[in-house]
Design a protein around this motif. Structure first.
Motif, PDB file in Angstrom:
ATOM      1  N   GLY A 168     -41.197   3.822   2.338  1.00  0.00           N
ATOM      2  CA  GLY A 168     -41.040   4.190   3.751  1.00  0.00           C
ATOM      3  C   GLY A 168     -41.590   5.577   3.996  1.00  0.00           C
ATOM      4  O   GLY A 168     -42.415   6.096   3.223  1.00  0.00           O
ATOM      5  N   SER A 169     -41.070   6.196   5.074  1.00  0.00           N
ATOM      6  CA  SER A 169     -41.561   7.524   5.446  1.00  0.00           C
ATOM      7  C   SER A 169     -40.411   8.363   5.974  1.00  0.00           C
ATOM      8  O   SER A 169     -40.532   9.050   6.991  1.00  0.00           O
ATOM      9  N   THR A 170     -39.273   8.337   5.289  1.00  0.00           N
ATOM     10  CA  THR A 170     -38.117   9.123   5.705  1.00  0.00           C
ATOM     11  C   THR A 170     -38.266  10.545   5.188  1.00  0.00           C
ATOM     12  O   THR A 170     -38.989  10.831   4.231  1.00  0.00           O
ATOM     13  N   GLY A 171     -37.537  11.489   5.807  1.00  0.00           N
ATOM     14  CA  GLY A 171     -37.592  12.877   5.379  1.00  0.00           C
ATOM     15  C   GLY A 171     -38.869  13.552   5.838  1.00  0.00           C
ATOM     16  O   GLY A 171     -39.477  13.200   6.855  1.00  0.00           O
ATOM     17  N   ARG A 172     -39.300  14.520   5.071  1.00  0.00           N
ATOM     18  CA  ARG A 172     -40.507  15.298   5.399  1.00  0.00           C
ATOM     19  C   ARG A 172     -41.726  14.524   4.904  1.00  0.00           C
ATOM     20  O   ARG A 172     -42.213  14.737   3.800  1.00  0.00           O
ATOM     21  N   SER A 173     -42.237  13.634   5.728  1.00  0.00           N
ATOM     22  CA  SER A 173     -43.289  12.726   5.309  1.00  0.00           C
ATOM     23  C   SER A 173     -44.224  12.447   6.481  1.00  0.00           C
ATOM     24  O   SER A 173     -43.804  12.437   7.653  1.00  0.00           O
TER      25      SER A 173
ATOM     26  N   HIS B 122     -38.464   9.551   0.034  1.00  0.00           N
ATOM     27  CA  HIS B 122     -39.031   9.031   1.290  1.00  0.00           C
ATOM     28  C   HIS B 122     -38.884   7.516   1.403  1.00  0.00           C
ATOM     29  O   HIS B 122     -39.677   6.857   2.102  1.00  0.00           O
ATOM     30  N   CYS B 123     -37.896   6.948   0.720  1.00  0.00           N
ATOM     31  CA  CYS B 123     -37.715   5.487   0.719  1.00  0.00           C
ATOM     32  C   CYS B 123     -37.231   5.017   2.094  1.00  0.00           C
ATOM     33  O   CYS B 123     -36.532   5.729   2.825  1.00  0.00           O
ATOM     34  N   LYS B 124     -37.602   3.801   2.412  1.00  0.00           N
ATOM     35  CA  LYS B 124     -37.110   3.175   3.642  1.00  0.00           C
ATOM     36  C   LYS B 124     -35.736   2.565   3.406  1.00  0.00           C
ATOM     37  O   LYS B 124     -34.823   2.771   4.206  1.00  0.00           O
ATOM     38  N   GLU B 125     -35.589   1.803   2.350  1.00  0.00           N
ATOM     39  CA  GLU B 125     -34.316   1.157   2.043  1.00  0.00           C
ATOM     40  C   GLU B 125     -33.962   1.402   0.585  1.00  0.00           C
ATOM     41  O   GLU B 125     -34.795   1.227  -0.310  1.00  0.00           O
TER      42      GLU B 125
END
Length: 312
Positions: free
Chosen positions: A280-285, A258-261
């Motif tokens: 971050g909040s990438t993916g299923r988050s 779920h990393c942003k960068e």
């Protein structure tokens, strides 16, 4: 004056009568003949002796020249042998100097790895030595003694070099083991928001398996490697969003999801505590956090004990 002549035949003899003048002449002639024969004999003897002396002198000179040539050859042989020994000693000294430089480098490395003080072991200068001189000491080395001393120093250097290399490898292995030892949290700031195991799925409310732990925090905060290793994945993966996976050896790996960068790429060697991504909040988050997993031989295990244990 009478001269008696004796014939070979039948012992007959004749008597010549000479006057006193003829007698004197005869005696003179005979005397001159005798002196001539004597002088000739002496001359021949003198010539013979001179010839023999000259031959002896030539033989002596030839012997001396032969002895001198032999001595010259011996001196040249000794000189050549000395030059060869000096060349060998020079080569040996160059080899010893190279080995000493290597030992200095190893010693400096061990000093740094062991965390010793700069003044405790200084490999950049010669060691301090001293002591009173004894009476009768001060004779120079001979070539055999010098060669023997160099050989002994060479053996000591080889022995010390092997010992230092062994110690260095032990230090390196210990350091690598400490660096690859998984321990601590994957964040510098935040809190654990979800535990390992079964939980209620935040999207559908059903009971679901959670293969890692979640650490919530502020967006863009640092995500760090919990141990040194090699990055084997860096990119987007279904459900994980932006994901970093690190192989730590001995069958262990960690995942950061779920990393942003992403700040590392595949194949990069990372150190313990190195920043590898931002939160971050990438993916299923549902919000900024990092999903953290520990895998052993490809299977997820509870990371809680690795989070709580002290670093080596």
């Amino acid at each position: 004056m009478n001269i008696i002549l004796v014939s070979k035949n039948h012992g007959k003899s004749r008597v010549l009568k000479l006057g006193w003048m003829h007698g004197l002449l005869s005696v003179g002639v005979l005397s001159l003949l005798g002196l001539g024969f004597a002088w000739t004999g002496l001359s021949l003897q003198s010539w013979w002796q001179g010839e023999q002396g000259e031959r002896l002198n030539r033989a002596a000179i030839e012997r001396w020249e032969s002895d001198l040539q032999e001595q010259r050859e011996q001196v040249e042989a000794v000189s050549l042998q000395s030059r060869q020994q000096l060349d060998a000693i020079t080569l040996r000294m160059g080899e010893l100097q190279a080995r000493l430089m290597r030992l200095d480098a190893l010693g400096q490395r061990l000093t740094e790895v062991a965390g010793l003080g700069n003044g405790e072991f200084d490999f950049s200068s010669a060691p301090a030595v001293g002591g009173p001189i004894e009476e009768g000491v001060g004779e120079s080395y001979t070539l055999p003694q010098l060669d023997e001393s160099l050989a002994r120093i060479h053996r000591q250097i080889v022995d010390r070099e092997q010992q230092l290399e062994l110690i260095d490898s032990l230090f390196v292995n210990k350091t690598l083991a400490a660096e690859s030892f998984i321990a601590g949290r994957p964040i510098t700031w935040g809190w654990m928001s979800s535990d390992y195991g079964y939980r209620t799925d935040p999207f559908n409310g059903k009971r679901a398996w959670h293969a890692g732990v979640d650490f919530a925090g502020k967006e863009d905060s640092d995500i760090i490697a919990v141990a040194s290793g090699v990055v084997t994945f860096s990119g987007d993966r279904y459900g994980y969003g932006n994901l970093v996976e690190i192989n730590h050896g001995n069958g262990f790996a960690t995942r950061y999801a779920h990393c942003k960068e992403l700040k590392v790429s595949v194949g990069a060697v990372v150190e313990k505590g190195q920043v590898i991504a931002s939160m971050g909040s990438t993916g299923r988050s549902t919000g900024p956090h990092v999903h953290y997993e520990v895998l052993k031989h490809g299977k997820p295990i509870n990371p809680k004990k690795y989070i709580l244990r002290a670093a080596r």
